[in-house]
Structure formats: structure tokens, C-alpha cells
Design a protein around this motif. Structure first.
Motif: not given
Length: 301
Positions: A54-79
Motif C-alpha cells: 500500500r505504501k509503495r503503490f498508493p494508487t494500486v487497488e489492494l484487496i485483503q482476503t484475510g486468510a490464505n484462500l489458495g490460488f483459486a480462492g484468492g484469484n476468484n476474489a480478484g475476478i
């Protein structure tokens, strides 16, 4: 190409890997494609990744899942976020990659050339040896669906895979997905968690008539070690053995027995013969968890 280029949201999944993610974001910021947004999905990192990014890229959107959802779950949150924000394509991109400036332009160009192109993948080379291929299309043989493989893996790039072509699957390392395809097919299977989720997604898309294309002019550098040769770990063996069976049962059910025999040989017997007892136990556990109907993250002992 349309009069105005379609909006692409680039999804970078981070889990305790902010250094790689920083380099990946910096390369994406140099893309020549005029209409994209970067979304970093942090999968519950514990190394301070969220604060640093967040500090390095203040204009880049960041989503926090709050847990390790794996490759599938994490990417699905982004999708889901990307589609709700008006994206016409999403680009799943491993955070341990560096992209060429025209990588996204070429992916979109190929996708836009065919309205039935549901997914498009890049040519992927090794980060430290860019003349060596990691992915140049893929083979998924319906007679042996339990043994999908990358074309060109660890071959010298002499232009032998430089034509746009249909491919057996698209690796999630660099995967451009069309919104209409996702509306029909759905998203990655959260239950697979890690490994085989991209192959499964590809097979599901093909099953309902979508094409998978390989775009060789889109070049991505991937930080997998050439010397490792894909060295096995118990964690990798567990997910590969288990998810291979879920993938085959869903998409090629007549070949499930062959996949089960392959798993027993490759992940249990071979590892026992080589003295890799932890990997053999992980392979057996993966098979048993499939038979028990267990999915999701690796269960604690």
C-alpha cells in the motif's frame, strides 16, 4: 481491435511475497496497453506485505482476503471484484513474473481476433534465462488427461512455437479470461485450492465450446528455477495427487481409474523407491482425501 480498447483488470495474487510483487507491479506499470487496472489480492500475508505494498503503490487497488484462500480462492476474489468493476477481461498473472511492455496488448489482440476465444495464454520463459521456454502452449490428451504438460518446457526458444494456435489448456501463470466465458463457465474451483485449477478451468471452458489460444508475441518471464526441474515437496505432491483425481473425475470420468493408478505409481511407489518417505505419505494422503471427498486446503495432521 475495437475503436476503444476493452478494459482489462490485472490480478496479482500475493502471499508473503511482496518483493516479487513489487517487481511485477513495476513491470505492469510499463505496459503499452492503454486501458488496464492493476488489482493486488493479498491472501492473508503475515510478512507485512499489505502495509509495504500500500505504501509503495498508493494508487494500486489492494484487496485483503484475510486468510490464505489458495490460488483459486484468492484469484476468484480478484475476478469477482474485476467483473463488478466493469472489466471485459481479467488477466491472472503470477506475482513472480516480469512482463514485456507489449505482453497485454498481444493477449488482447489475439482474444479480440476470435469472439469464441475464452482464454489466451502467453509465451512464458525463465526469468534468468529468457531463451529457455517454460510454457509455449500445452497438451491435454483426452486419452491420458491425467498427464497434461507444457509444450516446449526447458527447450531453447528457436521460434518453433511462434504461431498463434489453440492449446490444450492455459496456465494460470499468465491467463487472459473473457468475461462472457466466465459468465457461462464460472470461476476457478475453490476446492482445488492449489494446482490443477487452471487445467480444470480450461477443460470446463472447452466443454461448452470456448477456444483456448496461445499468443507467442506476449512474453512473460517467470522466476521458476531452471535447476530445480520442478523438485517435489510433500505439499506439492499432496495437492497434485488429490487434485489430478478431482480434475479427471469431473472432466474425463471414464479415465479416473487410469488416473488413480498413475497417482499410486508416480506419487507413492516412485517416491518410496527413491527414499522420499514424506512425499510418498503426502501422495497417499492426497489419494485418500480424494476418496473421502476432502477438498480445500491441506488438512492439519
Amino acid at each position: 481491435m475495437r475503436v476503444s480498447e476493452p478494459l482489462v483488470q490485472i490480478i496479482l495474487l500475493n502471499w508473503n511475497g511482496w518483493r516479487d510483487t513489487v517487481e511485477c507491479v513495476e513491470s505492469c506499470q510499463k505496459l503499452s496497453y492503454p486501458n488496464f487496472r492493476i488489482v493486488v489480492v493479498d491472501n492473508g500475508s503475515t510478512d507485512g506485505s499489505e502495509e509495504i505494498l500500500r505504501k509503495r503503490f498508493p494508487t494500486v487497488e489492494l484487496i485483503q482476503t484475510g486468510a490464505n484462500l489458495g490460488f483459486a480462492g484468492g484469484n476468484n476474489a480478484g475476478i469477482r471484484h474485476a467483473l463488478s468493476s466493469g472489466a471485459e477481461y481479467v488477466w491472472l498473472l503470477n506475482n513472480d513474473t516480469v512482463v514485456a511492455p507489449d505482453a497485454l496488448t498481444e493477449l488482447v489482440r489475439v482474444a479480440e481476433s476470435d469472439p469464441r476465444a475464452g482464454m489466451v495464454g502467453s509465451k512464458i520463459v525463465y526469468h534468468d534465462d529468457t531463451g529457455l521456454l517454460w510454457f509455449a502452449g500445452a497438451v491435454l490428451d483426452p486419452e491420458q488427461p491425467h498427464r497434461p504438460y507444457h509444450q516446449g518446457l526447458r527447450q531453447r526458444d528457436a521460434g518453433q512455437n511462434d504461431r498463434v494456435a489453440e492449446t490444450g489448456y492455459v496456465t494460470g501463470c499468465s491467463l487472459l479470461a473473457r468475461k462472457e466465458m466466465m459468465a457461462e463457465v464460472g470461476l476457478l474451483d475453490d476446492g482445488l485450492f492449489l494446482y490443477f485449477e487452471d487445467v480444470d478451468w480450461s477443460a470446463r471452458a472447452v466443454c461448452v465450446g470456448w477456444k483456448l489460444l496461445y499468443a507467442p508475441a506476449s512474453v512473460v518471464r517467470h522466476k521458476e528455477s531452471v535447476s530445480s526441474g520442478g523438485a517435489a515437496s510433500p505439499r506439492l505432491v499432496y495437492y497434485t495427487a488429490r487434485n489430478r483425481l478431482y480434475f479427471v473425475r469431473r472432466n474425463f470420468p471414464a479415465k479416473l481409474w487410469a488416473a488413480l493408478c498413475y497417482d499410486l505409481f508416480e506419487h507413492v511407489l516412485v517416491n518410496l523407491k527413491k527414499g522420499r518417505l514424506a512425499c510418498a505419505r503426502a501422495g497417499l494422503r492426497g489419494i485418500l482425501d480424494f476418496l473421502r471427498g476432502k477438498a480445500g486446503p491441506l488438512p492439519e495432521p
